[in-house]
Design a protein around this motif. Structure first.
Motif, PDB file in Angstrom:
ATOM      1  N   SER A   1       0.791  -1.258  -0.084  1.00  4.46           N
ATOM      2  CA  SER A   1       0.084  -0.152  -0.238  1.00  4.46           C
ATOM      3  C   SER A   1       0.469   1.654   0.199  1.00  4.46           C
ATOM      4  O   SER A   1       2.024   1.431   0.901  1.00  4.46           O
ATOM      5  N   GLY A   2       0.525   2.499  -0.777  1.00  3.46           N
ATOM      6  CA  GLY A   2       1.288   2.991  -0.718  1.00  3.46           C
ATOM      7  C   GLY A   2       0.847   4.228  -0.742  1.00  3.46           C
ATOM      8  O   GLY A   2       1.490   5.697  -0.147  1.00  3.46           O
ATOM      9  N   LEU A   3      -0.651   4.716   0.417  1.00  7.02           N
ATOM     10  CA  LEU A   3      -0.655   5.417   1.314  1.00  7.02           C
ATOM     11  C   LEU A   3      -1.668   4.983   2.763  1.00  7.02           C
ATOM     12  O   LEU A   3      -2.166   3.464   2.477  1.00  7.02           O
ATOM     13  N   GLY A   4      -1.956   4.860   3.243  1.00 10.19           N
ATOM     14  CA  GLY A   4      -2.270   4.939   5.026  1.00 10.19           C
ATOM     15  C   GLY A   4      -3.182   5.998   5.813  1.00 10.19           C
ATOM     16  O   GLY A   4      -2.058   7.104   6.086  1.00 10.19           O
ATOM     17  N   VAL A   5      -4.306   5.969   6.270  1.00  7.86           N
ATOM     18  CA  VAL A   5      -4.299   7.152   7.105  1.00  7.86           C
ATOM     19  C   VAL A   5      -5.335   6.200   8.211  1.00  7.86           C
ATOM     20  O   VAL A   5      -5.087   5.066   8.634  1.00  7.86           O
ATOM     21  N   SER A   6      -4.700   6.750   9.541  1.00  7.16           N
ATOM     22  CA  SER A   6      -5.274   6.733  10.888  1.00  7.16           C
ATOM     23  C   SER A   6      -6.092   8.124  11.663  1.00  7.16           C
ATOM     24  O   SER A   6      -6.128   8.555  11.505  1.00  7.16           O
ATOM     25  N   ALA A   7      -6.816   7.076  12.223  1.00  6.45           N
ATOM     26  CA  ALA A   7      -7.917   7.750  13.331  1.00  6.45           C
ATOM     27  C   ALA A   7      -7.478   8.342  14.492  1.00  6.45           C
ATOM     28  O   ALA A   7      -7.494   7.364  14.592  1.00  6.45           O
ATOM     29  N   VAL A   8      -6.852   9.196  14.650  1.00  9.04           N
ATOM     30  CA  VAL A   8      -6.939   9.804  16.157  1.00  9.04           C
ATOM     31  C   VAL A   8      -7.522  10.524  16.999  1.00  9.04           C
ATOM     32  O   VAL A   8      -7.307  12.031  16.092  1.00  9.04           O
TER      33      VAL A   8
END
Ligand code: ZN
Length: 856
Positions: free
Chosen positions: A808-815
């Motif tokens: 994967s080239g992109l990731g999002v985390s929710a904080v």
């Protein structure tokens, strides 16, 4: 033996006297008389060459004084740096040649015109020698040597110099990078002790971030010759193309413990479009440099370490144009004197090696004059026959984004590459290339080799080590639709002067709303234009229609005229600016009703807030933030999109109140100097709704700090003992594992807000690291992935290629209420990777409302 003896004598003399001053004669050849009417450098700059690092303004004063005093010199200001310093070019030749300079130039240019070059009488034509100094500002011996060389050319007397000036046009650039040279000179001079400290630990030798290597926006100008996105390169390339020199010498510095390098570079790393004869001429010139350095006993090396592969470098760019480019690299005293494995290395010594090789280059260009001129003529004579062997007849490209097409065409135009509009619409692989926006570039043209060098894809290499990037295929970097056409194509009208696109307002004056699509490159600038003026602006997350039937996809921007603090006439001013300056078509609406899609009052339109952006810079020395990665983002927002940002040093960040920012960018680099307290502050800020955008190695810091889950693929554990290999293979084996700039294909979800404004489901990405991010399990968590055979162009080792596949080239985390968005790739590489820029801007504008469903 003689050489060794001479060497020890020179070293002895030079290094024994720690604070001894040199005078001008130290640099100059013996037995030459000088015209007393020509000012010496010291008489203008106020110190002897090498005593201090010359400041750019004093260098300019000296060059102007020479221009005034000498009828061999004519000085032009060919451009200006970002910091408003003049870019100088001195044309140096005999007074007689100066009187006919324009006809000499035109005649010289005919060498690259196969239709007219046969009748030229080469025996009576001067050769053209482009001499350029210190493109890396903290490699100052070149520019300081330039003072001596310019003096010599202006003042030397006698038959030898007369002959050289008669037979040579010297295009002399004393400082390729005035802003960087100034930054470094200020550093080194202001930290110099009366008793010069050669101790490498002294402050003088430990430059502050970002260092003087770069230009104002921290770009490496010696990577920009081919694409010329920066003002220094644009001025220089214009001059290069005006003259098409035979020789270009590029004067640099390398590590303090090295000696002196001159080209040829590694024989296995020459770009395949460069003819073998170029390398033969380079080797022949090498004999002149060797002889000159032998005479003064200086150590040197050649054919190792550096290469002639990437056409964006000053010593390689000429190789694609019938010239010979030579790189010189002097060990750097990085200050006034520094201890090295070869003894104390003094600034004057470094300067003298460049003076000596400037002189040997001048001698070589004279003695090889006819050979160089014939070579250039033959080079261009063979362009069309070489092109005829190429299965590719033409390149054709287009895009819904007219601005990107324009900027790509602008590069071609700058490099004198012919372009045409198609005579009629063409279709390849299901894509239509219309007659209005598409551009055809036939391979059958004089600049064939450079064009091929810019547009070709390479995945097979003789060598697996690269001094710089292994691929730069421009249509991929621009993300345009393009085709390598292998059948004969009919070209339409020639494009003489490409113009930037201008948009229009469609449907007269809007009484209800305006809307525009965001395919245009400058749509983020348009969006910021609106939100920064307090105009309530929304982005569509579902499709909607204009009454005319025109469909607007998700990602389109809508401004309604009601519910605004500004009246419709005031809003129209900005709408017109968007059409005129950002090149975007805008649709006026007189109703919000839409039964085909969503009506304009639908809650599927998301309000876009004005971003307040900080980007972390510095970080303590060179293990901190990468200056070039940070500089690309700074330049992109500041110059291209007119979006302000605060470049915040990590040390300031550690104690700053960050509540005013909506977005904090962490460019590639190391963040070890962020304090624990600042980490907690950042976490709290994200929980309250802040958005972090991180790149490359910053993702490791974010994961380690509990600010996101960006898990990288690990090396497989070795079960058996490795097969024994010779020690001598280590360096090559380690080097071969570097991924130094390859182009890979990403698969993207164009319904994700991070990819609004794109219409193809694949996107070429630039990869220059070995970070391979594991896919996340969530169904929406991987909007950018790499498939089973993603390599489009360039080199990646077998081991790393296996690791890259299906990542994967992109990731999002929710904080909390905030988001941490991580990209494994650079989205703004060297100011010419236009194709991926908007992804970063989308993260800035839309990051805060990304659904938590896509979180890792
Ligand atoms: Zn350099």
């Amino acid at each position: 033996m003689i050489n060794k003896l001479a060497l020890s004598l020179v070293f002895g003399l030079l290094f024994a006297t720690a604070s001894a001053q040199v005078d001008l004669s130290y640099y100059l050849p013996t037995g030459v008389t000088y015209n007393q009417a020509i000012p010496t450098p010291a008489s203008v700059i106020g110190h002897e060459v090498g005593e201090w690092h010359v400041h750019h303004d004093r260098l300019v004063n000296y060059m102007m004084a020479l221009d005034k005093a000498s009828d061999r010199i004519s000085l032009e200001i060919i451009g200006q740096t970002y910091e408003s310093r003049p870019l100088l070019l001195l044309t140096i030749t005999s007074p007689k040649n100066h009187q006919n300079i324009e006809s000499i130039r035109k005649q010289h240019l005919s060498l690259s015109d196969a239709a007219n070059s046969a009748s030229l009488s080469i025996s009576s034509m001067p050769a053209v020698y482009y001499l350029g100094c210190s493109i890396h500002g903290n490699e100052p011996s070149g520019a300081n040597a330039g003072l001596v060389m310019a003096y010599h050319l202006a003042a030397a007397q006698g038959p030898e110099i007369e002959k050289y000036l008669e037979n040579t046009i010297i295009l002399f650039d004393p400082s390729f990078n005035p802003d960087g040279l100034s930054r470094f000179a200020a550093w080194a001079n202001s930290r110099k002790s009366k008793l010069i400290s050669p101790d490498p630990n002294d402050m003088e030798h430990n430059e502050a971030w970002p260092g003087g290597r770069f230009n104002h926006y921290w770009f490496d100008l010696n990577r920009d010759w081919m694409v010329a996105q920066l003002p220094e390169s644009q001025a220089r390339v214009r001059k290069f193309q005006e003259w098409r020199p035979n020789l270009l010498t590029d004067h640099h510095e390398q590590g303090t413990n090295a000696s002196f390098f001159f080209m040829p570079g590694e024989p296995t790393r020459v770009h395949p479009m460069t003819p073998e004869k170029n390398q033969e001429l380079t080797r022949k010139m090498g004999e002149y440099h060797a002889k000159a350095l032998d005479q003064i006993g200086s150590l040197y090396f050649t054919q190792e370490g550096y290469d002639d592969f990437y056409y964006g470098k000053g010593s390689t760019y000429p190789d694609a144009q019938g010239a010979v480019g030579i790189l010189f690299e002097q060990a750097s005293s990085r200050g006034h004197a520094q201890e090295s494995v070869n003894g104390i290395l003094r600034f004057p010594f470094t300067i003298r090696n460049h003076v000596v090789t400037m002189m040997s280059s001048l001698k070589a260009v004279n003695e090889m004059r006819e050979e160089l001129l014939s070579y250039q003529r033959d080079f261009y004579k063979t362009s069309l026959p070489e092109a005829a062997k190429d299965p590719v007849r033409a390149y054709v490209f287009t895009s819904r984004d007219k601005a990107r097409v324009y900027h790509l065409a602008e590069i071609l135009q700058r490099q004198q590459i012919e372009m045409y509009r198609p005579a009629s619409a063409l279709t390849f692989n299901g894509k239509t290339y219309d007659t209005e926006t598409s551009i055809i570039v036939p391979t059958s043209q004089a600049q064939y080799r450079l064009l091929k060098g810019m547009f070709g894809r390479i995945t097979q290499f003789k060598d697996s080590l690269f001094y710089d990037i292994s691929s730069w295929t421009l249509p991929l970097a621009f993300g345009v639709d393009y085709e390598e056409v292998k059948t004969p194509v009919v070209t339409g009208t020639r494009i003489q002067n490409i113009q930037p696109p201008v948009g229009k307002i469609i449907g007269d004056k809007g009484s209800y709303a305006y809307a525009f699509e965001t395919y245009g490159y400058y749509s983020p600038r348009a969006l910021y234009r609106l939100v920064s003026h307090g105009i309530r602006t929304k982005v569509a997350t579902s499709a909607f229609f204009h009454p005319s039937g025109k469909k607007f996809e998700a990602g389109s921007i809508v401004v309604s005229l009601d519910n605004q603090d500004k009246n419709p006439d005031q809003i129209e001013v900005y709408i017109r600016e968007i059409a005129e300056r950002d090149g975007i078509d805008i649709y006026a609406f007189n109703t919000g009703l839409d039964y085909r899609g969503v009506s304009l009052g639908s809650s599927s339109f998301q309000l876009v807030r004005k971003p307040e952006i900080a980007m972390l810079v510095d970080g303590g020395g060179f293990t901190g933030v990468s200056p070039t990665d940070a500089g690309e983002i700074w330049h992109l927002l500041d110059q291209r999109f007119n979006i302000p940002l605060t470049c915040m040093p990590v040390a300031v960040f550690n104690s700053a109140n960050i509540n005013r920012y909506t977005t904090i960018i962490l460019p590639a680099g190391g963040y070890g100097t962020i304090s624990e307290a600042a980490k907690e502050k950042l976490k709290l800020w994200v929980q309250q709704g802040g958005v972090i955008i991180g790149f490359e190695q910053a993702l490791n810091w974010l994961t380690g700090s509990g600010l996101g889950k960006f898990d990288m693929r690990k090396d497989e554990e070795k079960k058996d003992a490795a097969k024994p290999k010779p020690y001598a293979d280590i360096a090559d084996a380690v080097g071969a594992q570097e991924t130094s700039g390859a182009i890979i294909e990403g698969n993207i979800d164009i319904t994700n807000p991070l990819f609004y404004g794109y219409y193809n489901t694949t996107m070429p990405m630039f990869k220059s690291n070995n970070l391979f991010m594991e896919k996340s399990k969530g169904a929406y968590a991987n909007p950018l992935t790499y498939g089973g055979s993603p390599l489009m162009s360039g080199y990646i080792s077998k081991i790393n290629y296996a690791k890259l596949k299906n990542t994967s080239g992109l990731g999002v985390s929710a904080v909390g209420r905030g988001r941490v968005i991580g990209f494994t790739e650079d989205l703004a590489f060297r100011a010419y990777w236009f194709g991926t820029n908007k992804v970063l801007l989308n993260a800035i504008f839309y990051g805060s409302f990304l659904s938590p469903e896509m979180a890792r």
